[in-house]
Design a protein around this motif. Structure first.
Motif, mmCIF file in Angstrom:
data_model
loop_
_atom_site.group_PDB
_atom_site.id
_atom_site.type_symbol
_atom_site.label_atom_id
_atom_site.label_comp_id
_atom_site.label_asym_id
_atom_site.label_seq_id
_atom_site.Cartn_x
_atom_site.Cartn_y
_atom_site.Cartn_z
ATOM 1 N N ALA C 33 0.836 -1.205 0.000
ATOM 2 C CA ALA C 33 0.000 0.000 0.000
ATOM 3 C C ALA C 33 0.866 1.248 0.000
ATOM 4 O O ALA C 33 0.575 2.235 -0.695
ATOM 5 C CB ALA C 33 -0.937 -0.009 1.212
ATOM 6 N N GLY C 34 1.963 1.211 0.742
ATOM 7 C CA GLY C 34 2.869 2.348 0.789
ATOM 8 C C GLY C 34 3.550 2.603 -0.540
ATOM 9 O O GLY C 34 3.624 3.741 -1.009
ATOM 10 N N VAL C 35 4.037 1.545 -1.159
ATOM 11 C CA VAL C 35 4.718 1.692 -2.449
ATOM 12 C C VAL C 35 3.738 2.214 -3.501
ATOM 13 O O VAL C 35 4.042 3.148 -4.261
ATOM 14 C CB VAL C 35 5.327 0.342 -2.900
ATOM 15 C CG1 VAL C 35 5.906 0.448 -4.305
ATOM 16 C CG2 VAL C 35 6.406 -0.116 -1.921
ATOM 17 N N ALA C 36 2.553 1.631 -3.527
ATOM 18 C CA ALA C 36 1.584 1.992 -4.566
ATOM 19 C C ALA C 36 1.060 3.416 -4.369
ATOM 20 O O ALA C 36 0.854 4.152 -5.342
ATOM 21 C CB ALA C 36 0.432 0.987 -4.568
ATOM 22 N N ALA C 37 0.864 3.809 -3.121
ATOM 23 C CA ALA C 37 0.399 5.177 -2.859
ATOM 24 C C ALA C 37 1.454 6.173 -3.317
ATOM 25 O O ALA C 37 1.145 7.212 -3.904
ATOM 26 C CB ALA C 37 0.095 5.362 -1.369
ATOM 27 N N ARG C 38 2.715 5.856 -3.064
ATOM 28 C CA ARG C 38 3.819 6.710 -3.505
ATOM 29 C C ARG C 38 3.787 6.904 -5.020
ATOM 30 O O ARG C 38 4.100 7.974 -5.538
ATOM 31 C CB ARG C 38 5.136 6.072 -3.064
ATOM 32 C CG ARG C 38 6.370 6.531 -3.765
ATOM 33 C CD ARG C 38 6.706 7.965 -3.493
ATOM 34 N NE ARG C 38 6.846 8.264 -2.078
ATOM 35 C CZ ARG C 38 6.483 9.409 -1.525
ATOM 36 N NH1 ARG C 38 5.952 10.374 -2.251
ATOM 37 N NH2 ARG C 38 6.632 9.610 -0.239
ATOM 38 N N GLN C 39 3.386 5.858 -5.734
ATOM 39 C CA GLN C 39 3.347 5.965 -7.195
ATOM 40 C C GLN C 39 2.114 6.697 -7.706
ATOM 41 O O GLN C 39 2.022 6.998 -8.891
ATOM 42 C CB GLN C 39 3.346 4.560 -7.823
ATOM 43 C CG GLN C 39 4.682 3.850 -7.728
ATOM 44 C CD GLN C 39 4.628 2.593 -8.552
ATOM 45 O OE1 GLN C 39 4.174 1.561 -8.102
ATOM 46 N NE2 GLN C 39 5.062 2.683 -9.800
ATOM 47 N N GLY C 40 1.143 6.923 -6.828
ATOM 48 C CA GLY C 40 -0.061 7.618 -7.250
ATOM 49 C C GLY C 40 -1.180 6.710 -7.727
ATOM 50 O O GLY C 40 -2.110 7.164 -8.393
ATOM 51 N N PHE C 41 -1.133 5.417 -7.368
ATOM 52 C CA PHE C 41 -2.258 4.542 -7.694
ATOM 53 C C PHE C 41 -3.509 5.008 -6.944
ATOM 54 O O PHE C 41 -3.413 5.533 -5.826
ATOM 55 C CB PHE C 41 -1.945 3.096 -7.286
ATOM 56 C CG PHE C 41 -1.139 2.325 -8.290
ATOM 57 C CD1 PHE C 41 -1.738 1.781 -9.415
ATOM 58 C CD2 PHE C 41 0.223 2.136 -8.119
ATOM 59 C CE1 PHE C 41 -1.002 1.062 -10.339
ATOM 60 C CE2 PHE C 41 0.977 1.421 -9.031
ATOM 61 C CZ PHE C 41 0.359 0.881 -10.157
ATOM 62 N N SER C 42 -4.670 4.796 -7.526
ATOM 63 C CA SER C 42 -5.933 5.161 -6.874
ATOM 64 C C SER C 42 -6.190 4.260 -5.667
ATOM 65 O O SER C 42 -5.597 3.185 -5.536
ATOM 66 C CB SER C 42 -7.091 5.007 -7.855
ATOM 67 O OG SER C 42 -7.295 3.630 -8.137
ATOM 68 N N ILE C 43 -7.104 4.690 -4.810
ATOM 69 C CA ILE C 43 -7.456 3.890 -3.627
ATOM 70 C C ILE C 43 -7.952 2.511 -4.043
ATOM 71 O O ILE C 43 -7.584 1.490 -3.468
ATOM 72 C CB ILE C 43 -8.533 4.627 -2.800
ATOM 73 C CG1 ILE C 43 -7.923 5.891 -2.191
ATOM 74 C CG2 ILE C 43 -9.089 3.736 -1.704
ATOM 75 C CD1 ILE C 43 -8.928 6.776 -1.479
ATOM 76 N N GLN C 44 -8.776 2.487 -5.082
ATOM 77 C CA GLN C 44 -9.302 1.209 -5.585
ATOM 78 C C GLN C 44 -8.168 0.308 -6.079
ATOM 79 O O GLN C 44 -8.124 -0.888 -5.796
ATOM 80 C CB GLN C 44 -10.305 1.500 -6.707
ATOM 81 C CG GLN C 44 -10.419 0.437 -7.789
ATOM 82 C CD GLN C 44 -11.591 -0.470 -7.558
ATOM 83 O OE1 GLN C 44 -12.737 -0.023 -7.525
ATOM 84 N NE2 GLN C 44 -11.315 -1.758 -7.395
ATOM 85 N N ALA C 45 -7.225 0.876 -6.809
ATOM 86 C CA ALA C 45 -6.100 0.086 -7.327
ATOM 87 C C ALA C 45 -5.232 -0.434 -6.179
ATOM 88 O O ALA C 45 -4.736 -1.570 -6.229
ATOM 89 C CB ALA C 45 -5.262 0.917 -8.298
#
Ligand SMILES: Nc1ncnc2c1ncn2[C@@H]1O[C@H](COP(=O)(O)OP(=O)(O)O)[C@@H](O)[C@H]1O
Ligand SMILES: Nc1ncnc2c1ncn2[C@@H]1O[C@H](COP(=O)(O)OP(=O)(O)O)[C@@H](O)[C@H]1O
Lengths: 134, 160, 160, 134
Positions: C33-45
């Motif tokens: 979740a941390g890595v993906a949030a850093r990349q700007g993925f949506s909450i759903q993704a």
């Protein structure tokens, strides 16, 4: 998107609201944004820490830097709304009593502004910023 | 049939490695929060651990090996060793310590003049205050490691 | 002065390794979740990625190498490779694949009788549905790796 | 503390509220607790999924197992309050339409109970459970 800030004119003063985490990554752009406000002659800034969910020594460093700069320009900056976890970090660093922390926004603004302006209604948002992956 | 007594079972170990760049420190905070919550640390203790881990990684990024333009970014390793009585965390960078670092920094007196207010140099102080044991390993011929221990309150330690 | 052209800079890579035990899967969810949030993925993704990573680790725990009593618990490695267009995730266990695994499992028809309702066997189906690319590597002489790719929406990919 | 459940008698039925994450670690103890309720002859169970913040295929497996067992004992079990992320997982597995999902607690209880009992006030909590590190 670790940290966002919102800069609002508030009468003669400027209110800055923070939301998110202040760390090695987000502290430098935050500091730059605050210095821009604080370096004006006689700036009056109230920094709202309510939304700060994490802060480490790099966050302390940024706020202290801005505090010094603002005071150098004969300005004034006050802080309010620090959560217990943020207060704890400032306390351990020995800086809780050295910096002007206030409990509430009204208390902080009362220091900066003549009484009637404290309850000024919110004005439109002129500037926003964000720290995210480079 | 007894277990081989000469080969003790390895206690659990979680390892994270991240590039030595500020944007990944937050990922380490999430990871330590997950490990500590699993062990039953209080919300306050989890916050303490997040600050201590961030400070240790900040130091690894800022004082560990630097990478030249066009070279690979060095990595920082964060190892977690959950134990029934607490949590060991070891943050390692590939740098060399040129001099002894003091971990016994006393709390500074409240500064009297604006100019005395510190803008840095508070990382090890925070780590030492937030953790129950701190050890620094390294030297001119070994990677730098900061080893930290946070004890679980006795009541909670039955959980893990 | 040109950079050495024969040694390309390594793109960022975050690695997590956890014991192959169910209690640590949640830590991997926080990390992704941390890595993906850093990349700007949506909450759903981010939620999709948490499910896919969990399923892959569940499989590594349940079908990877098992440890006998008194032996070390095997480890599962989860590698994250953020790219401007998306995120690679590679989950590796120390097991051997005895047979080809099909990743092209069609969506099953809605069951008509209670007895037909599945209680398992849905992991790879979920992974294949939630991720944009899935590859399985392994065999009788290599560790088993599940390699998954989730693309960032074009608009968001400028963020990373 | 990934997952907690709370079992409340609700007239002739049993209301079970979940809070937390249902995964490989928490699904087995949850399934065991629900089977204890569901294996009673003619059990009537409403499972509140509002508090479920994560669910993977092991969670589906546990709920399907409890559903089958309850039906074998001529009982009835219904689910309600699934968040979009939980619904999505059931949909991909092809089971959203195969299991009795309802939007609201009232809708779910109306299936299990005669109308007047639906608005029964809450009774004291008789049983709680928790899945955590072993
Ligand atoms: N990982 C490390 N590698 C090398 N030197 C370190 C490391 N961590 C800390 N130091 C040294 O210790 C000093 C004090 O660290 P710290 O208290 O965190 O403050 P700061 O990092 O702001 O200087 C640093 O300035 C640095 O010289
Ligand atoms: N990491 C792995 N190592 C060995 N076999 C695997 C692995 N992952 C999946 N498999 C095989 O693929 C099958 C299908 O996996 P999956 O769809 O996740 O369902 P389930 O795990 O519930 O059986 C498994 O039963 C197992 O035989």
């Amino acid at each position: 998107m670790d940290l966002k800030w919102r800069i609002k004119p508030w009468g003669e003063a400027t209110l800055v609201e923070l939301e998110g985490e202040v760390d090695l990554h987000s502290a430098p752009p935050l500091k730059a944004a605050l210095l821009e406000v604080g370096s004006a002659q006689s700036a009056r800034i109230a920094l709202d820490l309510n939304g700060v969910s994490f802060l480490d020594s790099t966050g302390i460093g940024a706020l202290v830097g801005v505090y010094k700069k603002t005071r150098e320009g004969k300005g004034q900056i006050v802080f309010f709304g620090a959560r217990p976890r943020v207060k704890r970090v400032f306390q351990i660093a020995g800086l809780w009593n050295a910096l002007p922390f206030y409990e509430s926004r009204d208390a902080a603004l009362a220091v900066l502004l003549p009484a009637p302006l404290v309850t000024l209604p919110e004005t439109p948002v002129p500037a926003e910023g964000e720290a995210h992956a480079g | 049939m007894p277990d081989k007594p000469d080969k003790p079972v390895r206690p659990p170990r979680i390892e994270l490695s991240i590039p030595a760049q500020s944007e990944w420190v937050r990922v380490a905070r999430l990871t330590v929060a997950g490990v500590a919550a699993r062990q039953g640390f209080s919300i306050q203790a989890v916050e303490d651990l997040k600050v201590a881990v961030s400070e240790a990684i900040n130091n690894a990024i800022q004082h560990g090996p630097s990478s030249a333009e066009g070279e690979d970014v060095p990595m920082v390793s964060i190892a977690f060793e959950p134990r029934p009585q607490g949590l060991w965390i070891v943050v390692t960078d590939g740098g060399r310590l040129e001099r002894e670092l003091s971990l016994d920094k006393p709390v500074p007196p409240t500064p009297e003049h604006d100019a005395d207010l510190p803008e840095g140099g508070m990382g090890l102080l925070l780590i030492r205050s937030l953790m129950d044991r701190v050890e620094l390993e390294g030297g001119s011929d070994a990677d730098t490691s900061l080893k930290m221990w946070k004890a679980l309150p006795r009541k909670e330690s039955v959980r893990s």
